[in-house]
Design an enzyme around this catalytic site. Structure first.
Site, mmCIF file in Angstrom:
data_model
loop_
_atom_site.group_PDB
_atom_site.id
_atom_site.type_symbol
_atom_site.label_atom_id
_atom_site.label_comp_id
_atom_site.label_asym_id
_atom_site.label_seq_id
_atom_site.Cartn_x
_atom_site.Cartn_y
_atom_site.Cartn_z
ATOM 1 N N ASP A 1 78.142 61.611 25.652
ATOM 2 C CA ASP A 1 77.694 61.516 27.047
ATOM 3 C C ASP A 1 77.568 60.060 27.489
ATOM 4 O O ASP A 1 77.846 59.715 28.646
ATOM 5 C CB ASP A 1 76.346 62.246 27.194
ATOM 6 C CG ASP A 1 76.113 62.766 28.601
ATOM 7 O OD1 ASP A 1 75.064 63.410 28.814
ATOM 8 O OD2 ASP A 1 76.967 62.544 29.482
ATOM 9 N N SER B 1 80.072 58.564 37.569
ATOM 10 C CA SER B 1 78.641 58.635 37.259
ATOM 11 C C SER B 1 77.817 58.047 38.387
ATOM 12 O O SER B 1 78.041 56.895 38.801
ATOM 13 C CB SER B 1 78.350 57.844 35.971
ATOM 14 O OG SER B 1 76.978 57.488 35.916
ATOM 15 N N LYS C 1 70.917 57.846 28.236
ATOM 16 C CA LYS C 1 72.291 57.418 28.566
ATOM 17 C C LYS C 1 72.404 57.105 30.058
ATOM 18 O O LYS C 1 73.217 56.290 30.478
ATOM 19 C CB LYS C 1 73.309 58.466 28.120
ATOM 20 C CG LYS C 1 73.256 59.820 28.817
ATOM 21 C CD LYS C 1 74.094 59.880 30.071
ATOM 22 C CE LYS C 1 73.944 61.196 30.774
ATOM 23 N NZ LYS C 1 74.630 61.210 32.094
ATOM 24 N N VAL D 1 71.184 62.658 43.220
ATOM 25 C CA VAL D 1 70.192 62.117 42.299
ATOM 26 C C VAL D 1 70.866 61.200 41.269
ATOM 27 O O VAL D 1 71.999 61.438 40.850
ATOM 28 C CB VAL D 1 69.435 63.268 41.592
ATOM 29 C CG1 VAL D 1 70.280 63.938 40.525
ATOM 30 C CG2 VAL D 1 68.154 62.747 40.974
ATOM 31 N N LYS E 1 68.560 66.368 33.163
ATOM 32 C CA LYS E 1 68.486 65.277 32.174
ATOM 33 C C LYS E 1 67.546 64.204 32.719
ATOM 34 O O LYS E 1 67.804 63.633 33.771
ATOM 35 C CB LYS E 1 69.875 64.656 31.953
ATOM 36 C CG LYS E 1 70.893 65.601 31.309
ATOM 37 C CD LYS E 1 72.272 64.955 31.207
ATOM 38 C CE LYS E 1 73.285 65.898 30.587
ATOM 39 N NZ LYS E 1 74.654 65.306 30.561
HETATM 40 N N1 LIG Z 1 76.206 66.070 38.550
HETATM 41 C C1 LIG Z 1 76.531 66.076 37.279
HETATM 42 O O1 LIG Z 1 77.675 65.731 36.911
HETATM 43 C C2 LIG Z 1 75.526 66.495 36.232
HETATM 44 C C3 LIG Z 1 75.972 66.884 34.964
HETATM 45 C C4 LIG Z 1 75.052 67.220 33.986
HETATM 46 C C5 LIG Z 1 73.697 67.211 34.278
HETATM 47 N N2 LIG Z 1 73.283 66.859 35.523
HETATM 48 C C6 LIG Z 1 71.830 66.882 35.779
HETATM 49 O O2 LIG Z 1 71.538 68.007 36.619
HETATM 50 C C7 LIG Z 1 70.376 67.724 37.407
HETATM 51 C C8 LIG Z 1 70.720 67.980 38.865
HETATM 52 O O3 LIG Z 1 71.695 67.025 39.202
HETATM 53 P P1 LIG Z 1 72.779 67.266 40.348
HETATM 54 O O4 LIG Z 1 74.008 66.511 39.943
HETATM 55 O O5 LIG Z 1 72.914 68.714 40.677
HETATM 56 O O6 LIG Z 1 72.062 66.498 41.566
HETATM 57 P P2 LIG Z 1 72.309 66.647 43.133
HETATM 58 O O7 LIG Z 1 71.656 65.462 43.745
HETATM 59 O O8 LIG Z 1 73.755 66.920 43.390
HETATM 60 O O9 LIG Z 1 71.512 67.991 43.511
HETATM 61 C C9 LIG Z 1 70.147 68.103 43.256
HETATM 62 C C10 LIG Z 1 69.734 69.434 43.876
HETATM 63 O O10 LIG Z 1 68.353 69.659 43.578
HETATM 64 C C11 LIG Z 1 67.719 70.118 44.766
HETATM 65 N N3 LIG Z 1 66.302 69.741 44.725
HETATM 66 C C12 LIG Z 1 65.794 68.506 44.848
HETATM 67 N N4 LIG Z 1 64.447 68.562 44.798
HETATM 68 C C13 LIG Z 1 64.125 69.867 44.634
HETATM 69 C C14 LIG Z 1 62.894 70.580 44.509
HETATM 70 N N5 LIG Z 1 61.727 69.929 44.557
HETATM 71 N N6 LIG Z 1 62.934 71.927 44.364
HETATM 72 C C15 LIG Z 1 64.123 72.577 44.332
HETATM 73 N N7 LIG Z 1 65.327 71.974 44.428
HETATM 74 C C16 LIG Z 1 65.306 70.625 44.581
HETATM 75 C C17 LIG Z 1 68.458 69.419 45.901
HETATM 76 O O11 LIG Z 1 68.306 70.154 47.088
HETATM 77 C C18 LIG Z 1 69.885 69.427 45.398
HETATM 78 O O12 LIG Z 1 70.551 70.591 45.809
HETATM 79 C C19 LIG Z 1 70.000 66.261 37.104
HETATM 80 O O13 LIG Z 1 68.970 66.227 36.141
HETATM 81 C C20 LIG Z 1 71.299 65.682 36.501
HETATM 82 O O14 LIG Z 1 71.054 64.616 35.619
HETATM 83 C C21 LIG Z 1 74.142 66.487 36.507
HETATM 84 O O1 LIG Z 2 76.447 61.275 37.395
HETATM 85 P P1 LIG Z 2 75.452 61.041 36.270
HETATM 86 O O2 LIG Z 2 75.336 59.597 35.887
HETATM 87 O O3 LIG Z 2 74.137 61.721 36.574
HETATM 88 O O4 LIG Z 2 76.046 61.779 34.946
HETATM 89 C C1 LIG Z 2 76.357 63.146 35.062
HETATM 90 C C2 LIG Z 2 76.297 63.816 33.698
HETATM 91 O O5 LIG Z 2 75.027 63.652 33.076
HETATM 92 C C3 LIG Z 2 77.398 63.370 32.766
HETATM 93 O O6 LIG Z 2 77.293 64.041 31.526
#
Ligand SMILES: NC(=O)c1ccc[n+]([C@@H]2O[C@H](COP(=O)([O-])OP(=O)(O)OC[C@H]3O[C@@H](n4cnc5c(N)ncnc54)[C@H](O)[C@@H]3O)[C@@H](O)[C@H]2O)c1
Ligand SMILES: O=P(O)(O)OC[C@H](O)CO
Length: 298
Positions: free
Chosen positions: A217, A227, A164, A252, A82
Site C-alpha cells: 500500500d 492518491s 502509509k 478525504v 484507514k
Molecule cells: N478512495 C480510495 O481509493 C480508498 C481506498 C481504500 C481505503 N479508503 C479509505 O476509505 C475511507 C473513505 O474514503 P473515501 O475514499 O470513500 O472518501 P470520500 O471523501 O470519497 O468519501 C467519504 C464519504 O464519507 C461520507 N461521510 C463523511 N462524514 C460522514 C459521517 N459523519 N457520517 C457518515 N458519512 C460520512 C461522505 O459523505 C463521503 O460520501 C477512508 O478511510 C479512506 O482512507 C479509500
Molecule cells: O487516496 P489515498 O491516499 O487515500 O489512498 C487510497 C488507498 O488507501 C490506497 O490503497
C-alpha cells in the site's frame, strides 16, 4: 436481520468501488447520509438489517457515526477505513470494540485505489480479523478480480494502512520539491522502517509491513497522484494553505489527521518517528525545505 444479505455503508469513492465489486456475484445494497442515484441504494435502517456490513466512512467520523446510528444485532462487519482517531489516538479496532465483538469484525487493508477497483482492475486485499471464520464468511462475496488474503494481525494492518497515508504526504512533498527519485526512494524506504518501528511498539507483526498492508500500500500510495494524500503533499510543497488544498481535493485525505495522531502517540510513548513528525510540523506551517534539512542531518 436479513440472513445472507450484504450492504456497504458510505457512498464515497471507496464505498462506491466496494459496492461495485461486491455486486458482481450477488445483490449488494448501499447507503449513505444523502440519497444517491446508485443501484440498490437503500435507507440506513434497511442497510443495517443486513447480516454483512462493509463500512467505508472516514476514520475521524467513525466514533460519532457508531454512537448515532449503530445497533448491534449480530451483524458481521468489515471496516474499510484507514486512519487513527486524532482526538484520542485510539485505533479503529478499539473504537469498534465498544460496539462489536472481535469475532464479528474484520479490517480491509492493502493497495487499492478506488478508481481502479470500480473499473474491475485486478487487486489484492487483506482481510484482517481475530476470527478466520469471519474472513471465510466474507471471502465468497468478493469478485474474481480481487484476490483476498487473511491475517490475524489487526493492529499491524491498521497501523500500516494509516501510516502509509502520512508517508504519502511526505512523498508528495518530495516530488513537489523535485528532490529526485533517489531522495523519494530513500524517504519511502526509511518510512517503511519507521512504520514498522511504530507498529512494533503496539504489538504488530513485522510481516504485516513487508506485505500488501504495508509495503504494497505504501509503494502504491507514495508514488501516484491518484492518491489524495500524495496530492496533499504536492500542494504543501507549493506552499498552498492546507484548507485550500483540502477544498480543492474535495475528498478525504486521512493522512492529515493521522499525522496528528501518530505525532501524539510517538511523543506519549517515546517512539522515534522523524518523518511522521516532520509531516505534522509541515501541516502546522513549517517550511518543507527546513524539514528536509532537519531530516538530512547526520
Ligand atoms: N478512495 C480510495 O481509493 C480508498 C481506498 C481504500 C481505503 N479508503 C479509505 O476509505 C475511507 C473513505 O474514503 P473515501 O475514499 O470513500 O472518501 P470520500 O471523501 O470519497 O468519501 C467519504 C464519504 O464519507 C461520507 N461521510 C463523511 N462524514 C460522514 C459521517 N459523519 N457520517 C457518515 N458519512 C460520512 C461522505 O459523505 C463521503 O460520501 C477512508 O478511510 C479512506 O482512507 C479509500
Ligand atoms: O487516496 P489515498 O491516499 O487515500 O489512498 C487510497 C488507498 O488507501 C490506497 O490503497
Amino acid at each position: 436481520m436479513n440472513q445472507g444479505s450484504i450492504a456497504v455503508i458510505g457512498a464515497g469513492k471507496w464505498g462506491q468501488a466496494l459496492h461495485f465489486a461486491l455486486s458482481q456475484k450477488q445483490k449488494c445494497l448501499i447507503s449513505s447520509r444523502s440519497k444517491r442515484e446508485i443501484e440498490n441504494f437503500v435507507d440506513l435502517e434497511t442497510a443495517m438489517d443486513c447480516e454483512y456490513l462493509v463500512i467505508a466512512i472516514p476514520a475521524q467520523e467513525i466514533r460519532g457515526w457508531l454512537k448515532e446510528n449503530f445497533v448491534f444485532k449480530g451483524q458481521k462487519i468489515l471496516v474499510a477505513s484507514k486512519g487513527i482517531e486524532a482526538k484520542t489516538g485510539e485505533f479503529l479496532n478499539e473504537i469498534y470494540s465498544n460496539f462489536v465483538p472481535d469475532k464479528n469484525i474484520g479490517f480491509i487493508s492493502g493497495p487499492s485505489f478506488a478508481a481502479e477497483v470500480i473499473k474491475g482492475l485486478p487487486c489484492a486485499l487483506v482481510i484482517n480479523s481475530k476470527s478466520k471464520k469471519l474472513y471465510k464468511s466474507f471471502q465468497p462475496f468478493f469478485p474474481n478480480f480481487i484476490k483476498t488474503y487473511f491475517s490475524a494481525d489487526v493492529i499491524g494492518a491498521e497501523i500500516a494502512g494509516a501510516y502509509k497515508n502520512v508517508l504519502a504526504i511526505a512523498s508528495g512533498i518530495c516530488e513537489g520539491l523535485q528532490l529526485g527519485k533517489n531522495a523519494q526512494a530513500s524517504l519511502i524506504a526509511r518510512g517503511l522502517v519507521e512504520m514498522q518501528r511504530f507498529g512494533k511498539y503496539f504489538g504488530a507483526k513485522k510481516s504485516s509491513f513487508l506485505g500488501l498492508s504495508g509495503a504494497g500500500d505504501l509503494f502504491l500510495t507514495a508514488n501516484s497522484t491518484m492518491s489524495r494524500n500524495f496530492r496533499v503533499g504536492l500542494g504543501l510543497s507549493q506552499n498552498k494553505k492546507l484548507e485550500d488544498i483540502l477544498k480543492e481535493l474535495g475528498e478525504v485525505a486521512e493522512g492529515v489527521k493521522t499525522a496528528d495522531a501518530i505525532h501524539n502517540l510517538s511523543k506519549k510513548y517515546s517512539i522515534y518517528t522523524p518523518i511522521a513528525n516532520e509531516v505534522k510540523l509541515i501541516l502546522d506551517g513549517k517550511n518543507p525545505k527546513d524539514s528536509l534539512k532537519d531530516l538530512l542531518k547526520n
